[in-house]
Design an enzyme around this catalytic site. Structure first.
Site, PDB file in Angstrom:
ATOM      1  CG  ASP A 270       5.579   3.615   1.715  1.00  0.00           C
ATOM      2  OD1 ASP A 270       5.609   4.184   2.813  1.00  0.00           O
ATOM      3  OD2 ASP A 270       4.549   3.534   1.021  1.00  0.00           O
TER       4      ASP A 270
ATOM      5  CG  PHE B 169      -1.860   1.220   1.186  1.00  0.00           C
ATOM      6  CD1 PHE B 169      -3.035   1.175   0.440  1.00  0.00           C
ATOM      7  CD2 PHE B 169      -1.551   2.379   1.859  1.00  0.00           C
ATOM      8  CE1 PHE B 169      -3.880   2.280   0.375  1.00  0.00           C
ATOM      9  CE2 PHE B 169      -2.388   3.488   1.805  1.00  0.00           C
ATOM     10  CZ  PHE B 169      -3.556   3.440   1.068  1.00  0.00           C
TER      11      PHE B 169
ATOM     12  CE  LYS C 241      -0.127   5.464   7.799  1.00  0.00           C
ATOM     13  NZ  LYS C 241      -1.502   5.869   8.118  1.00  0.00           N
TER      14      LYS C 241
END
Length: 387
Positions: free
Chosen positions: A207, A122, A236
């Site tokens: 990532d 993702f 995040k």
């Protein structure tokens, strides 16, 4: 009737206050937060140092655009590249934006447009990051994706080797696939990837949107692997709840992302930089990061003890304070039961409970969470005879 698009299956709870590892709803019910806004509030809710930094910044200046020097960008970049040697930083507002920047940079620098990603990965929900995501459910209904992406099984080096060709420019991966089920990459796999990147002159994008900023016990998760990425992406936990993202690339890319090659109106604004600087300054500390590893080990041990009592648990996996509990049946009702008992957790697929508590939680709070999980599991699996 809500005037919001129904893009989220929202719970009716309306949180009013947060302090540390706890949230409080409109009825002042207390919840232990083991989701942290999905790995965002790594220092808990309303950390006093971050609150103070934002309050001071709000009273002075918010935004001037990236046409002018913002010293806090330079200061934060200096902190970030301590853990990513020979690095340059581009600031944006989210993980999706960071991954878009990484894809653009890698394409422009390599001059090649075939990238390899992994099934169950993702990377975001804009067209570039969505195309990099190896999950068909993310693609459905949007027509043709950005071309050039091939998806191979994670931890399968042979499958990866078979897809490399003369047009391949980069590999993009997560060290731990968060949304894909908290799937941990193994070091043999990573060693093979690094060797392939060297042999075929491929760029490596890691990532770190969910795994970065101390979540696994090092500043970046790749630091615990043989990987040597050319580019990493962050978001995040970077601003502890304030929207901010970053792409870090090696200095060799400076001429590729030169003036006008990319931009972000709000990226790196004063408020975001104030929140992120305080966050990174506290987390990027060896003593703090070691405590994350120790607390993670304590949590894993407690959960593994539960496997004896609850054979419905098939596997406990993850690293640091990024934990997946895989069960042999769907977890949706368990999530609701845990919430009713005052514990907030997430999911990572139909059968996996995901725990992402604040990194500065106490051992007492870990014990409290374990107690709630045991109580909920006992009711769900034993008392209610669910199998």
């Amino acid at each position: 009737m809500s005037n919001l698009f129904p893009t989220y299956n929202k719970k009716t709870i309306n949180f009013q206050n947060g302090k540390g590892t706890y949230l409080y709803d409109a009825e002042n019910k207390k919840y232990l937060d083991f989701l942290s806004g999905i790995a965002v509030c790594n220092l808990g809710h309303c950390h006093p140092k971050i609150v103070d930094a934002l309050q001071k910044q709000v009273e002075s200046i918010w935004h001037v655009s990236n046409l002018f020097t913002i010293h806090k960008q330079e200061e934060l970049a200096d902190l970030l590249v301590k853990s990513f040697n020979d690095g340059l930083v581009f600031f944006c507002n989210s993980g999706t934006e960071a991954n878009e920047a990484a894809i653009k940079l890698a394409r422009k620098h390599s001059g090649k447009f075939h990238f390899i990603s992994f099934k169950q990965s993702f990377h975001g929900r804009t067209f570039g990051s969505m195309a990099a995501t190896g999950q068909s459910k993310i693609h459905e209904g949007y027509g043709e994706m950005l071309s050039g992406f091939t998806y191979v099984p994670y931890n399968d080096l042979n499958a990866l080797m078979d897809e490399i060709n003369e047009n391949t420019g980069a590999i993009i991966l997560e060290v731990i696939q968060g949304e894909g089920g908290v799937i941990v990459g193994n070091n043999d796999f990573f060693e093979g990837i690094q060797a392939l990147c060297k042999k075929h002159e491929l760029l490596l994008i890691v990532d770190e949107v969910q795994t970065g900023v101390g979540r696994t016990g090092t500043m970046f998760a790749y630091e615990q692997t043989p990987l040597n990425p050319d580019i990493i992406t962050l978001a995040k936990g970077l601003g502890n709840g304030f929207p901010v993202g970053a792409m870090i690339g090696k200095k060799k890319f400076a001429t590729t992302f030169s003036t006008g090659a990319h931009g972000s109106t709000f990226g790196g604004n004063y408020l975001a930089m104030s929140a992120a600087f305080e966050t990174i300054n506290m987390i990027n500390d060896l003593t703090f990061l070691e405590s994350v590893k120790e607390k993670g080990e304590y949590l894993f041990n407690k959960l593994n003890e539960m496997k004896i009592e609850f054979p419905q648990i098939t596997e406990i996996r993850g690293k640091g304070l990024m934990v997946g509990i895989e069960l042999n049946n769907p977890v949706e009702k368990l999530v609701e039961l845990l919430l009713d008992n005052g514990l907030i957790v997430g999911t990572a697929g139909a059968n996996v409970l995901r725990l992402l508590p604040p990194l500065n939680l106490s051992y007492k709070e870990i014990d409290e969470a374990i107690s709630i999980i045991k109580k909920a599991f006992s009711f769900y699996f034993l008392d209610s005879k669910v199998h």
